[in-house]
Design a protein around this motif. Structure first.
Motif, short mmCIF file in Angstrom:
data_model
loop_
_atom_site.label_atom_id
_atom_site.label_comp_id
_atom_site.label_asym_id
_atom_site.label_seq_id
_atom_site.Cartn_x
_atom_site.Cartn_y
_atom_site.Cartn_z
N LEU A 256 0.83 -1.21 0.00
CA LEU A 256 0.00 0.00 0.00
C LEU A 256 0.86 1.25 0.00
N SER A 259 2.55 1.76 -3.33
CA SER A 259 1.74 2.11 -4.51
C SER A 259 1.34 3.58 -4.53
N ALA A 261 1.96 7.30 -5.22
CA ALA A 261 2.91 8.04 -6.03
C ALA A 261 3.58 9.10 -5.17
N LYS A 267 10.86 8.72 -12.88
CA LYS A 267 9.86 8.27 -13.84
C LYS A 267 9.92 6.76 -13.98
N PHE A 270 5.03 1.78 -11.25
CA PHE A 270 4.62 1.80 -9.86
C PHE A 270 4.78 0.41 -9.25
N GLN A 272 3.07 -2.42 -7.40
CA GLN A 272 1.65 -2.70 -7.28
C GLN A 272 1.38 -3.99 -6.52
N SER B 192 -4.64 1.63 -3.95
CA SER B 192 -3.94 0.40 -4.28
C SER B 192 -4.18 -0.02 -5.72
N ALA B 195 -2.04 2.06 -8.92
CA ALA B 195 -0.78 1.56 -9.45
C ALA B 195 -1.03 0.53 -10.54
N GLN B 196 -2.01 -0.36 -10.31
CA GLN B 196 -2.30 -1.40 -11.30
C GLN B 196 -2.73 -0.78 -12.64
N LEU B 198 -2.36 2.36 -13.76
CA LEU B 198 -1.34 3.20 -14.40
C LEU B 198 -0.25 2.33 -15.04
N ASN B 199 0.13 1.24 -14.36
CA ASN B 199 1.11 0.33 -14.96
C ASN B 199 0.56 -0.27 -16.24
N MET B 202 0.77 2.20 -19.03
CA MET B 202 2.14 2.36 -19.52
C MET B 202 2.56 1.16 -20.38
N ASP B 203 2.13 -0.04 -19.97
CA ASP B 203 2.44 -1.24 -20.76
C ASP B 203 1.81 -1.15 -22.14
N VAL B 221 1.58 11.65 -9.60
CA VAL B 221 1.35 10.68 -10.67
C VAL B 221 1.87 11.24 -11.99
N LYS B 224 5.51 11.02 -12.42
CA LYS B 224 6.03 9.68 -12.63
C LYS B 224 5.82 9.18 -14.06
N ILE B 225 4.75 9.60 -14.72
CA ILE B 225 4.48 8.98 -16.02
C ILE B 225 4.55 9.94 -17.22
#
Lengths: 327, 325
Positions: A256, A259, A261, A267, A270, A272, B192, B195-196, B198-199, B202-203, B221, B224-225
């Motif tokens: 938690l 995850s 940010a 860059k 995350f 997860q 929680s 993150a899933q 956003l990942n 990005m993928d 956020v 980071k991206i």
């Protein structure tokens, strides 16, 4: 000596329905001392809101079965209180700030009238006196032009202002315990900062006990004294806020915190936690977290770990910690 | 790659005004200025962040780049062509190259459609696919967003918020668009699950080379991206350019306040938050000069009367404040 405002032992809440039994809360201990802020953190559906509603005895009509070994609020056992006595309790001794201010306020009444109601109900004052109290309460939470805003309807105020009105209502009767259920989730970042500062200042200056419920760790880090992390109806870790962030012990807490940010991050991807909470009707065997846990062992799959108190006073529910601390 | 080819979406002097109800029958018509003079270039293959508080015109701008809103002034170019000048037929062809995902998947997915119907709908509208082809494509897409074939005939209400957002992403990507607008894709979800999702985004970008316009109010956020970004306040861009440069050296007072409002979870940091006073002014009669002057901690007397233009302070870093450049 510190005064214990809320003391709950082994709280269990189940919702029976046609398809089975939903065990929303499975044996939670929660205590809050005067002037302290305790945060209950977890994903949606982990039972944190049900815990707060149960401690206000607001689950009466939902078909829930609530059981506890002890439920004391300022020394009064609220399990025994009648509905009428409980109504006196709510607002005066314990009050709640809800997530969505627009649906918590009555849209066809001015905010002033809604505040007046509290004073008339609990202090038996005249309408004129109630109005004075209400304007005073609005001033306390930093609403500009309180006398003008007194006549405003909820839709005429911005989201941040509405949340301030809810906070004014919660503090109106000077209660001993305030429960804030996701008080800033519906707000923008800059307004969120304002509202959190206000809540924190009021709690500290009035020396109140605050139970903060949220799924966002970044909200609690600077406010809470103690953090309880909940997962699927059970507390998995309980620690003073600073120590929890410095060294999270349970893999769920680690996930938690990871995850969220952070501004310091580079860059990239995350950290997860895979999957989501288990179905409350069909929880996995053993540790509830093991299907999502990267370090789950055979033991985790079959036995539920106990909530163990470590030497430094921290509590964690994990077999890995258990083995690491075995003599 | 030539300069022209590098830019996928470009807006120049874009204004979007909405008429509001008049006070009296013959009074002058009033307009809500949702976006004013927005000139932004989005490069091919990058993630472009658009940041600001609610009501600052982020979504209006995004909708204008998709051709969902007609601009009151200015132009929107997609791949070099003005999307508002194109004939309907050609615009329909262009539309399949752009898609959008919304904030709340619970309300953007039709509750009476199965997952298959939802994801196959763009294919049906586009036409030219047999049922078995549709099914094959949908299953492949479902698997790439982390769901399985078993979910094909379930309804959106059977899924959690994060899974619903995965369905929304699958539906947006099934026609293989080049440009995807993500309008606060995670703000309705648990931290929680952020993150899933956003990942996953990005993928998918890496796999399909999509250009993202990422709308958010969470700067952590965005940092980071996003490769490049713009910060909007009350319909205007206040800071714009390379995101690394902006975060390394934020210049506009509003940017600074936004960055300091991001809640840190570092217990050792004792950062002082710049808490802005008051709320955003009304976009119906915005201040004449700098639109931020009412809340600005560094405002001077002439800020209220003189407008600030976006000025380049270093390569690919623009600021609209006269005192910080």
């Amino acid at each position: 000596m510190s005064e214990r405002v809320l003391d709950i032992r082994n709280l269990k809440v189940v919702f029976p329905n046609e398809l089975g039994i939903i065990r929303a809360v499975e044996g939670i201990d929660l205590e809050i001392e005067k002037g302290k802020c305790v945060a209950l953190v977890g994903e949606s559906g982990c039972g944190k809101s049900v815990t707060s509603l149960a401690s206000m005895k607001l689950l009466g009509n939902s078909g829930a079965i609530v059981r506890a070994d002890k439920m004391e609020l300022c020394g009064t056992d609220i399990r025994e209180l009648s509905d009428k006595d409980m109504q006196d309790f709510r607002g005066k001794r314990i009050s709640m700030i809800f997530q969505d201010a627009l649906s918590a306020l009555n849209p066809v009444m001015t905010i002033g009238k809604q505040l007046d109601e509290i004073f008339i109900r609990h202090f038996n004052v005249s309408k004129k006196e109630a109005k004075e109290h209400s304007i005073e309460a609005l001033k306390l939470v930093g609403v500009p032009d309180p006398a003008v805003r007194y006549k405003a309807y909820p839709h005429e105020l911005s989201g941040g202002m509405r949340q301030r009105v809810l906070i004014a209502m919660a503090f109106a009767c000077n209660p001993d315990l305030i429960i804030a259920d996701e008080p800033t989730t519906a707000l923008d970042v800059t307004i969120q900062a304002q509202v959190l500062d206000l809540l924190s200042d009021l709690q500290k200056s009035h020396h109140k006990a605050l139970l903060l419920i949220t799924h966002d760790f970044s909200v609690v880090v600077h406010m809470a004294d103690e953090i309880c992390v909940m997962y699927s109806g059970k507390i998995v870790e309980k620690a003073p806020a600073k120590e929890l962030f410095r060294e999270p012990l349970h893999p769920y807490t680690k996930g938690l915190i990871g995850s969220v940010a952070k501004m310091e991050d580079k860059k990239g991807k995350f950290i997860q936690i895979p999957d989501s909470l288990p179905n409350p009707m069909n929880k996995p065997s053993g540790c509830y977290f093991h299907p999502r846990c990267a370090c789950a062992t055979e033991k985790c799959k079959t036995y539920m770990p106990p909530l163990r108190t470590l030497e430094n006073g921290r509590q964690v529910r994990c077999w890995i910690q258990e083995e690491a601390h075995e003599p | 790659m030539s300069h022209k080819n590098k830019i996928l979406v470009e807006s120049s002097g874009l204004c979007v005004n909405f008429p509001v109800k008049k006070d009296a029958l013959f009074s002058k018509p009033k307009y809500l200025q949702a976006a004013t003079d927005v000139s932004i270039q989005i490069h091919r293959g990058e993630t472009f962040g658009l940041v600001g508080e609610s009501g600052c015109g982020k979504s209006t701008f995004a909708n204008a780049t998709l051709g969902l809103l007609k601009p009151s002034a200015g132009k929107v170019l997609f791949d070099g062509q003005d999307i508002n000048e194109l004939p309907t037929q050609q615009f329909r062809e262009m539309r399949k190259r752009m898609q959008k995902i919304f904030q709340d998947p619970g309300s953007s997915l039709n509750p009476r459609f199965t997952v298959f119907e939802l994801i196959a709908e763009p294919l049906v509208i586009r036409g030219g696919y047999t049922l078995s082809q549709q099914k094959e494509m949908v299953v492949r897409m479902l698997e790439s967003v982390g769901l399985s074939e078993a979910d094909l005939y379930r309804y959106p209400s059977d899924f959690s918020g994060g899974q619903q957002q995965r369905i929304a992403i699958a539906r947006a990507l099934i026609l293989r668009p080049e440009y995807l607008v993500c309008d606060e894709p995670v703000s309705a979800l648990d931290v929680s699950v952020h993150a899933q999702i956003l990942n996953l985004l990005m993928d998918m970008q890496k796999k399909m080379g999509i250009t993202y316009l990422f709308i958010s109010h969470n700067l952590a956020v965005v940092k980071k991206i996003c490769d490049r970004m713009a910060i909007m306040y009350l319909g205007k861009v206040v800071e714009y350019g390379d995101s690394e440069k902006i975060f390394a050296n934020p210049l506009h007072p509003y940017t600074k306040a936004l960055i300091s409002a991001v809640l840190s979870i570092d217990v050792n940091s004792d950062q002082k938050r710049i808490t802005l006073k008051g709320d955003v002014s009304s976009p119906i009669n915005p201040p004449v000069g700098c639109r931020f002057c009412k809340r600005c901690p560094a405002a001077r007397a002439d800020c209220e009367t003189e407008e600030c233009k976006l000025t380049e302070v270093e390569p690919d870093h623009f600021v609209a404040c006269r005192f910080c450049c």
